[in-house]
Design a protein around this motif. Sequence first.
Motif: not given
Lengths: 339, 794
Positions: A36, A39-41, A62-69, B695-698, B759
């Motif tokens: 990826p 992966t650091t926010p 931000s959060t990495f997209f595999l993190e929990d919602d 790859m990132q969400r915000f 995902r």
Amino acid sequence: MNANKYRKILPFMRLLFFMGLVPFFSSCEKVIDFDPGETTPYVVMKSRPTNDSLVSVYLSRSTFFLEDDYYDYGSYAGSIPYITDASVRLYVGSEYYDGTLLQDGDRKYYQFNIRPKVGDSLHVEATVPGYDVKVTAGTRIPSMPVVEIVDYEVEQDEYGSSPRFRLRFKIKSGSGREYYSLSLDRSTQKTQMDSVTWIWDTAGQQRVQCYFMTDDAIFSNTDIGTVIDGDDGSLYGTEMSCSNELFSNGEHLFVVEFGMDMHSYVGDDVSDMPVWLAVRSLSPELYKYNQTMQAQAESEELLAEPVQVICNVSGGIGVFGGMSQKEKRLPVARKKTQQ
Amino acid sequence: MQTMTHIRTHTIIFAVTMFLCSALMAQNYTISGTVRATSTGETLISATVYDMLSGKGALTNAQGRYSLTLPRGRVALRVSYVGYKTLYDTIELVANREMNVKLESSVQLQTVTIRADRVSSHRSSQMSAIDVPVDNIKSVPVLFGETDVLKALQLLPGVQSGTEGLSGIYVRGGGPDQNLFLLDGVPLYNVNHLGGFFSAFNADAIKNVTLYKGSFPARFGGRLSSVLDITTNDGNDKKIGGDISVGVVAAKVNLEGPLYKDKTTFNVSYRRTYFDLLMQPMIMAVGLAEDMGRTNMGYYFYDLNAKVTHRFSDRSRLIASWYSGDDKIYARVKYNDGYQSETVKLGYNWGNMVGSLRWNYELSPKLFMNITGAYTQYRNKVSVGYETDGKGSDFSDVEMSYNSGIRDITLKGDFDYQPGPDHTVKFGGAYVHHIFQPEVIGLKEESSDHEYDIDTAVGGSAIHAEEMSLYAEDDWSISEAFKVNVGVNVTGFAVQGSFYPSLQPRVSGRYMLNEDLSVKVGYSFMTQYMHQLSNSSISLPTDLWVPVTAKIEPMYAHQVAAGVFYNLMGLVDLSMELYGKNMENMLEYRDGASFMGSSTGWEEKVCMGDGWSYGMELLAQRSIGQVTGWVGYTLSRTMRRFDREGQKLNDGEPFPAKYDRRHDISVMVSYKPSKKFDASATWVFSSGNVGTLAMQRFVDPETGAQSSYIEHRNNFRMPAYHRLDVGVNFHKQKEHGVRTLSISVYNLYNRQNPFMVYRSSSHSYTLNGKHYNSALVQLSLFPIIPSLSYNYKF
């Protein structure tokens, strides 16, 4: 072909058919390894410096997209991972100002004791612990929009129960590309907030939904009649953005119309409930950010192309985009509501 | 201004070309005629007629005719064609003469080895073109055992497939709408069945397939990236014969023969899938068991090719061709409560229809004419309906439909002129009337009281457009070593009050460094006046063909190519080609746009930008012997840039095209040790497709709005794709023909190739020591798939 031959062929065809079905039932999922990259926010910056208003800068992660919602909170700000230990500096021309961390409810932001003027160039730098690279961005306060109210009226329906408000106004444009956002509200009074001048409804429990109606092609791709109220969490902000693409060096007539029976009971002592029209000139970066955030929020169709949010923050994501604002107060007498 | 510059440059090139051509006339005699197969009477395309004494030669044209002008005197002719026994003949040329030639198939001569003295690709002035023998296409093992022309072409260097299993082709970085598919010289718009899993070309009906990837001859135009020129069989003029095939998903029948011996022949092919017929009892049973009512649903497609050829004389032929192919998805569920019945109807229907009438006439031994009148139609319809029928006379019927399509009426003339042994000139022109019907929504309502009956259509009105073209090209042998093909294609497109002219020069040249080694260069400028709007990688029936308009400009492409070609001991052709292609005015859907559910017209959903592609293609091909096949490798890069004001994608920065792949390898091996048995295998490898993955969400820290962050468009590359397919054919001579039992295995080592990636929170994943409760998951479509088919040829 005689019946005997047909009976012989049929089982063979059935066998072939079931062989054909095999792949449709055996398609499968598989977790894949991938690189990826980072992966650091990312540091998320949001700021809309406005003429004659104090400048605020919001910082979060931000959060990495595999993190929990975990941050599924809509407009609820309590779980936004604000950054509160950053060192943020704002440059206006050759002078600089250091930001002070403030809190408004759950929201945390850095404020600068400077009210920029139209035409000022601004540059912001944030140093965030744990990040090697400074987060930087620049913008300019655009010139004030030129707005002219043509007329407005309250139109009663045949029963007198569902009056409609109709407004016509013009925006006069310069020769270059200019960007605007328009918002419309009906409220009892205007409140001066700390950082930005907002139209603020202190009396109503809900805000009035208004529609911009025009058949001009310039707005067709924003879906005519965009709701500019922000009650629906899927929409970004409470504004409709547009550019002067079709009326550069000219003027454009807008028509606004909305029903007036949608506001809630606010008490019989309020006699006047004006409509507020706010027209803002946006910097290109703020316009692009607003447009793409809006488009991504509205893009729910399975086969729609993905929407990329356009940012102007180096070393992070988000927007640092200037704007200037002009407001018009349109007095409208309020019909008393029945309890 | 840019157009004027183009016109000036191209006019100069054209003038120089025509001046050089004028220096060609000399006193000679001409041998002309037709080359046919002995067994079937089929004309043979691109057969070589060669005088071994003078070293001059000619190829037969699309009608099997050749014309060879030579000095008076002794001529030692050699006539050859792949898979046929070479014919030698010596004549004394003292006058113009007609000489028809019949070649015997080497297979029928009881020889095991297929041998042919063929003109190796290294001698032709044409580059970036590949003749693909139909036998090779049929021997490629494929999905469900269904022979597929486009899937066979995907194995060639420079030609890429789309997503797994789909038959769309992407040539040298071009889009799937940039390929011109000509069926007997008439364009075909939709070449896919079942969303692209099968192509519309029934291999049983095909005689010849030629793919041009670049350096396009001037006679072709209208698309940027490739021309696939397919000629169907005329029909056996000796006896009635044919093929019957039954496979896993479809059955085919092909019938051909003389209607009037040596004068009129016919060829008819029909293919139909039978999912729907076999599944129907099961679907009805499930429908009744689940209390869904009487259920009737299914999917099928069919192709019908028909051709009648009448020979007035050796110099004059009339050919009528017909193709129709349709896909249909249908569902009809009927509920009945004893008082009233309700029926829900759903239908997707799309397909092509092509009809043409051609007249071939030899005006003189040196001048051959081909006049064509054609009608092409592509249409699709999506409909949803609801019907109620009460006891007595009460009823209501409501249907909504979404239609789009395109119709062409074409008139064209093509001429082949052989003024001397060193020149083959082709010229001609065409006029096409296009009728585009991009989006029409129909509403039909009828009820027993007729009070609210409606029958109306709303949406885009038909767009009429006129397209005209003229071309001239000369294949000119300047010396024994140096040969060029120069030409120009002049086109104009009139639509909605706008006129788009285009002057398109084409040039390619070959220089023989020695008998076995040549170098070639080529340049072509192409213009395309129509676009296909496709949202996803899958070809959907709702894909729109739209023309250029007053707002949407034509697409242009400049392509240069250079290559080295080597014939190794007459056994293996080796080639290396380098190419670079620049494309302008390509269309893409805007961010967030979709063809569905919008009140805006298609022009508002798209933006216009540019693209470029460059790469290297290596090919080693062996066409002679028991073991034939090829190994191909492509190294390429394909990019897009949409940076025009108001039409930006990726914020105006370049991004990789959806099918940008760095490496593509294909190996195809066919082994034919005897008449009773043959086997083949293909192995393909390609870099993964790219896609867009956030790859990132915000969350906007000011407003709380949630968002996904995409660094750039097509930022993620899927895992690599590779697959091995094998197939064997067992042939047995029966009393009235040959029976062939074919067994093939698709994806022999059961590689799970990515179809799509997403995902999933149903899986977990550990990355760099950190555990996540979600994972990136790929969906694979086809595991190992054995297939069986039965063919009887009589």
